[in-house]
Design a protein around this motif. Structure first.
Motif, PDB file in Angstrom:
ATOM      1  N   GLU A 162     -43.140  26.676 -22.250  1.00 23.07           N
ATOM      2  CA  GLU A 162     -43.705  26.595 -23.520  1.00 23.07           C
ATOM      3  C   GLU A 162     -42.437  26.965 -24.633  1.00 23.07           C
ATOM      4  OE1 GLU A 162     -46.923  28.939 -26.468  1.00 23.07           O
ATOM      5  OE2 GLU A 162     -46.808  29.345 -24.251  1.00 23.07           O
ATOM      6  N   GLU A 163     -41.718  28.009 -24.290  1.00 24.62           N
ATOM      7  CA  GLU A 163     -40.920  28.762 -25.351  1.00 24.62           C
ATOM      8  C   GLU A 163     -39.699  27.565 -25.314  1.00 24.62           C
ATOM      9  OE1 GLU A 163     -39.705  32.322 -23.771  1.00 24.62           O
ATOM     10  OE2 GLU A 163     -41.224  33.462 -24.775  1.00 24.62           O
ATOM     11  N   LEU A 164     -39.286  26.758 -24.081  1.00 25.22           N
ATOM     12  CA  LEU A 164     -38.267  25.956 -24.346  1.00 25.22           C
ATOM     13  C   LEU A 164     -38.754  24.856 -25.190  1.00 25.22           C
ATOM     14  CD1 LEU A 164     -35.469  24.875 -23.190  1.00 25.22           C
ATOM     15  CD2 LEU A 164     -36.999  23.661 -21.117  1.00 25.22           C
ATOM     16  N   ALA A 165     -39.974  24.212 -25.088  1.00 24.76           N
ATOM     17  CA  ALA A 165     -40.484  23.014 -25.926  1.00 24.76           C
ATOM     18  C   ALA A 165     -40.815  23.605 -27.502  1.00 24.76           C
ATOM     19  CB  ALA A 165     -41.806  22.727 -25.381  1.00 24.76           C
ATOM     20  N   THR A 166     -41.050  24.973 -27.748  1.00 21.85           N
ATOM     21  CA  THR A 166     -41.284  25.179 -29.275  1.00 21.85           C
ATOM     22  C   THR A 166     -40.237  26.236 -29.546  1.00 21.85           C
ATOM     23  OG1 THR A 166     -42.418  27.155 -28.330  1.00 21.85           O
ATOM     24  CG2 THR A 166     -43.912  25.036 -28.529  1.00 21.85           C
ATOM     25  N   MET A 167     -39.771  27.014 -29.393  1.00 24.98           N
ATOM     26  CA  MET A 167     -38.736  27.843 -29.881  1.00 24.98           C
ATOM     27  C   MET A 167     -37.807  27.551 -30.981  1.00 24.98           C
ATOM     28  SD  MET A 167     -36.451  31.245 -28.451  1.00 24.98           S
ATOM     29  CE  MET A 167     -38.034  31.673 -27.348  1.00 24.98           C
ATOM     30  N   GLY A 201     -45.480  39.486 -22.188  1.00 29.16           N
ATOM     31  CA  GLY A 201     -46.819  38.901 -22.417  1.00 29.16           C
ATOM     32  C   GLY A 201     -47.521  39.715 -23.737  1.00 29.16           C
ATOM     33  N   VAL A 202     -47.578  40.810 -23.554  1.00 29.51           N
ATOM     34  CA  VAL A 202     -48.258  41.570 -24.587  1.00 29.51           C
ATOM     35  C   VAL A 202     -47.228  41.675 -25.983  1.00 29.51           C
ATOM     36  CG1 VAL A 202     -48.959  43.888 -25.177  1.00 29.51           C
ATOM     37  CG2 VAL A 202     -49.355  43.117 -22.912  1.00 29.51           C
ATOM     38  N   TYR A 229     -48.895  31.200 -34.952  1.00 28.96           N
ATOM     39  CA  TYR A 229     -48.208  30.956 -33.654  1.00 28.96           C
ATOM     40  C   TYR A 229     -46.756  31.156 -33.676  1.00 28.96           C
ATOM     41  CZ  TYR A 229     -46.350  28.528 -29.837  1.00 28.96           C
ATOM     42  OH  TYR A 229     -45.777  27.970 -28.599  1.00 28.96           O
ATOM     43  N   THR A 230     -46.593  32.036 -32.376  1.00 30.82           N
ATOM     44  CA  THR A 230     -45.245  32.236 -32.029  1.00 30.82           C
ATOM     45  C   THR A 230     -44.951  31.710 -30.481  1.00 30.82           C
ATOM     46  OG1 THR A 230     -45.794  34.525 -31.024  1.00 30.82           O
ATOM     47  CG2 THR A 230     -44.884  34.457 -33.335  1.00 30.82           C
ATOM     48  N   PRO A 231     -43.623  31.393 -30.236  1.00 32.93           N
ATOM     49  CA  PRO A 231     -43.480  30.518 -29.094  1.00 32.93           C
ATOM     50  C   PRO A 231     -43.731  31.735 -27.764  1.00 32.93           C
ATOM     51  CG  PRO A 231     -41.588  30.196 -30.612  1.00 32.93           C
ATOM     52  CD  PRO A 231     -42.437  31.303 -31.112  1.00 32.93           C
ATOM     53  N   GLY A 232     -44.628  30.871 -26.868  1.00 34.01           N
ATOM     54  CA  GLY A 232     -44.843  31.795 -25.954  1.00 34.01           C
ATOM     55  C   GLY A 232     -46.388  32.292 -25.912  1.00 34.01           C
ATOM     56  N   VAL A 233     -46.932  32.405 -27.014  1.00 34.56           N
ATOM     57  CA  VAL A 233     -48.421  33.032 -27.306  1.00 34.56           C
ATOM     58  C   VAL A 233     -49.583  32.287 -26.464  1.00 34.56           C
ATOM     59  CG1 VAL A 233     -49.091  32.043 -29.467  1.00 34.56           C
ATOM     60  CG2 VAL A 233     -49.709  34.227 -29.021  1.00 34.56           C
ATOM     61  N   VAL A 234     -49.344  30.994 -26.377  1.00 36.63           N
ATOM     62  CA  VAL A 234     -50.408  30.366 -25.797  1.00 36.63           C
ATOM     63  C   VAL A 234     -50.360  30.569 -24.082  1.00 36.63           C
ATOM     64  CG1 VAL A 234     -50.932  28.191 -24.834  1.00 36.63           C
ATOM     65  CG2 VAL A 234     -50.553  28.510 -27.331  1.00 36.63           C
ATOM     66  N   VAL A 269     -49.124  34.633 -18.290  1.00 41.33           N
ATOM     67  CA  VAL A 269     -48.240  35.888 -18.003  1.00 41.33           C
ATOM     68  C   VAL A 269     -49.227  37.100 -17.758  1.00 41.33           C
ATOM     69  CG1 VAL A 269     -46.629  37.578 -19.166  1.00 41.33           C
ATOM     70  CG2 VAL A 269     -46.354  34.926 -19.558  1.00 41.33           C
ATOM     71  N   ILE A 270     -50.094  37.566 -18.425  1.00 41.46           N
ATOM     72  CA  ILE A 270     -50.655  38.821 -18.202  1.00 41.46           C
ATOM     73  C   ILE A 270     -51.839  38.828 -17.346  1.00 41.46           C
ATOM     74  CG2 ILE A 270     -52.584  40.373 -19.644  1.00 41.46           C
ATOM     75  CD1 ILE A 270     -51.133  39.520 -22.170  1.00 41.46           C
ATOM     76  N   PRO A 271     -52.580  37.735 -17.045  1.00 39.45           N
ATOM     77  CA  PRO A 271     -53.283  37.688 -15.851  1.00 39.45           C
ATOM     78  C   PRO A 271     -52.592  37.609 -14.557  1.00 39.45           C
ATOM     79  CG  PRO A 271     -54.153  35.980 -17.304  1.00 39.45           C
ATOM     80  CD  PRO A 271     -52.680  36.402 -17.703  1.00 39.45           C
ATOM     81  N   PHE A 272     -51.478  36.830 -14.744  1.00 41.46           N
ATOM     82  CA  PHE A 272     -50.559  36.721 -13.239  1.00 41.46           C
ATOM     83  C   PHE A 272     -50.106  38.376 -12.893  1.00 41.46           C
ATOM     84  CE2 PHE A 272     -46.691  36.988 -11.122  1.00 41.46           C
ATOM     85  CZ  PHE A 272     -46.884  36.557  -9.711  1.00 41.46           C
ATOM     86  N   SER A 273     -49.632  38.776 -13.946  1.00 40.46           N
ATOM     87  CA  SER A 273     -48.979  40.395 -13.889  1.00 40.46           C
ATOM     88  C   SER A 273     -50.188  41.265 -13.241  1.00 40.46           C
ATOM     89  CB  SER A 273     -48.438  40.942 -15.182  1.00 40.46           C
ATOM     90  OG  SER A 273     -47.410  39.796 -15.489  1.00 40.46           O
ATOM     91  N   VAL A 274     -51.199  41.312 -13.808  1.00 38.22           N
ATOM     92  CA  VAL A 274     -52.156  42.042 -13.424  1.00 38.22           C
ATOM     93  C   VAL A 274     -52.587  41.832 -11.833  1.00 38.22           C
ATOM     94  CG1 VAL A 274     -54.765  42.643 -13.890  1.00 38.22           C
ATOM     95  CG2 VAL A 274     -53.198  42.577 -15.650  1.00 38.22           C
ATOM     96  N   TRP A 275     -52.919  40.575 -11.426  1.00 41.83           N
ATOM     97  CA  TRP A 275     -53.047  40.123 -10.432  1.00 41.83           C
ATOM     98  C   TRP A 275     -51.892  40.602  -9.374  1.00 41.83           C
ATOM     99  CZ3 TRP A 275     -50.732  36.555  -7.021  1.00 41.83           C
ATOM    100  CH2 TRP A 275     -51.136  36.468  -6.060  1.00 41.83           C
ATOM    101  N   ALA A 276     -50.604  40.267  -9.789  1.00 35.26           N
ATOM    102  CA  ALA A 276     -49.922  40.743  -8.777  1.00 35.26           C
ATOM    103  C   ALA A 276     -49.630  42.174  -8.458  1.00 35.26           C
ATOM    104  CB  ALA A 276     -48.379  40.186  -9.415  1.00 35.26           C
ATOM    105  N   TRP A 277     -49.736  42.969  -9.493  1.00 31.66           N
ATOM    106  CA  TRP A 277     -49.682  44.546  -9.395  1.00 31.66           C
ATOM    107  C   TRP A 277     -51.058  44.804  -8.292  1.00 31.66           C
ATOM    108  CZ3 TRP A 277     -45.763  47.038  -9.878  1.00 31.66           C
ATOM    109  CH2 TRP A 277     -44.898  47.001 -10.547  1.00 31.66           C
TER     110      TRP A 277
END
Length: 178
Positions: free
Chosen positions: A23-28, A97-98, A110-115, A121-129
């Motif tokens: 997402e960042e690559l495509a939009t930043m 992510g936050v 909108y800012t790059p990466g917010v979608v 980002v946040i769900p994966f991080s919580v799940w991984a912990w």
């Protein structure tokens, strides 16, 4: 009892990072140009002209960070998620992510990466912990040093990308073109 940590946790960090940074690559680069007038009105003291980046800069910076994330994921896989490098990268990724959500709120758009931040980002991080803890992996609860290191790493990556691509806004010239 210590369970085996699945690759979806360790290599999943790299996979989640790839989705997010796509997402960042495509939009930043485009966003840094188009949002600048609005950002200059909202936050006049910020030197926005210095923060505008070319696509080449974005590509190199993302590639450099990708190498760091791949190394952290590999170390996580090798150590069953016990690696301080892996855990620091996971903490930094979640915090990142936050930060994206806060940036979008502050800039009122909108800012790059917010979608991908609330979706990946946040769900994966919580799940991984949670998976690390469930597997009996000792985790560094709230590693402040790794969170403090993340902005330093991001600045270093962008600084190196700047050095490799020239001024952030300059375009790489193709042979035969002016």
């Amino acid at each position: 009892m210590v369970e085996r940590v699945p690759a979806t946790v360790t290599w999943g960090l790299f996979a989640a990072w790839v989705v997010h940074d796509a997402e960042e690559l495509a939009t930043m680069a485009r966003w840094s140009r188009s949002a600048r007038p609005r950002l200059e009105r909202l936050f006049p003291p910020v030197p926005w002209e210095r923060l505008e980046v070319s696509q080449a800069h974005v590509t190199v910076a993302i590639g450099l960070m990708g190498a760091v994330m791949a190394a952290a994921s590999a170390e996580g896989a090798r150590t069953g998620g016990r690696s301080p490098l892996f855990q620091a990268a996971l903490a930094g990724f979640g915090a990142h992510g936050v930060v994206h959500l806060a940036q979008a709120a502050l800039t009122r758009g909108y800012t790059p990466g917010v979608v991908t931040s609330p979706l990946v980002v946040i769900p994966f991080s919580v799940w991984a912990w949670r998976r690390l803890k469930a597997a009996g992996v000792p985790v560094d609860a709230g590693p402040p040093a790794s969170l403090a290191a993340f902005p330093v790493l991001a600045a270093a990556v962008h600084g190196l990308a700047h050095a490799l691509t020239g001024r952030g806004r300059t375009r790489i010239r193709r042979p035969g073109r002016a």
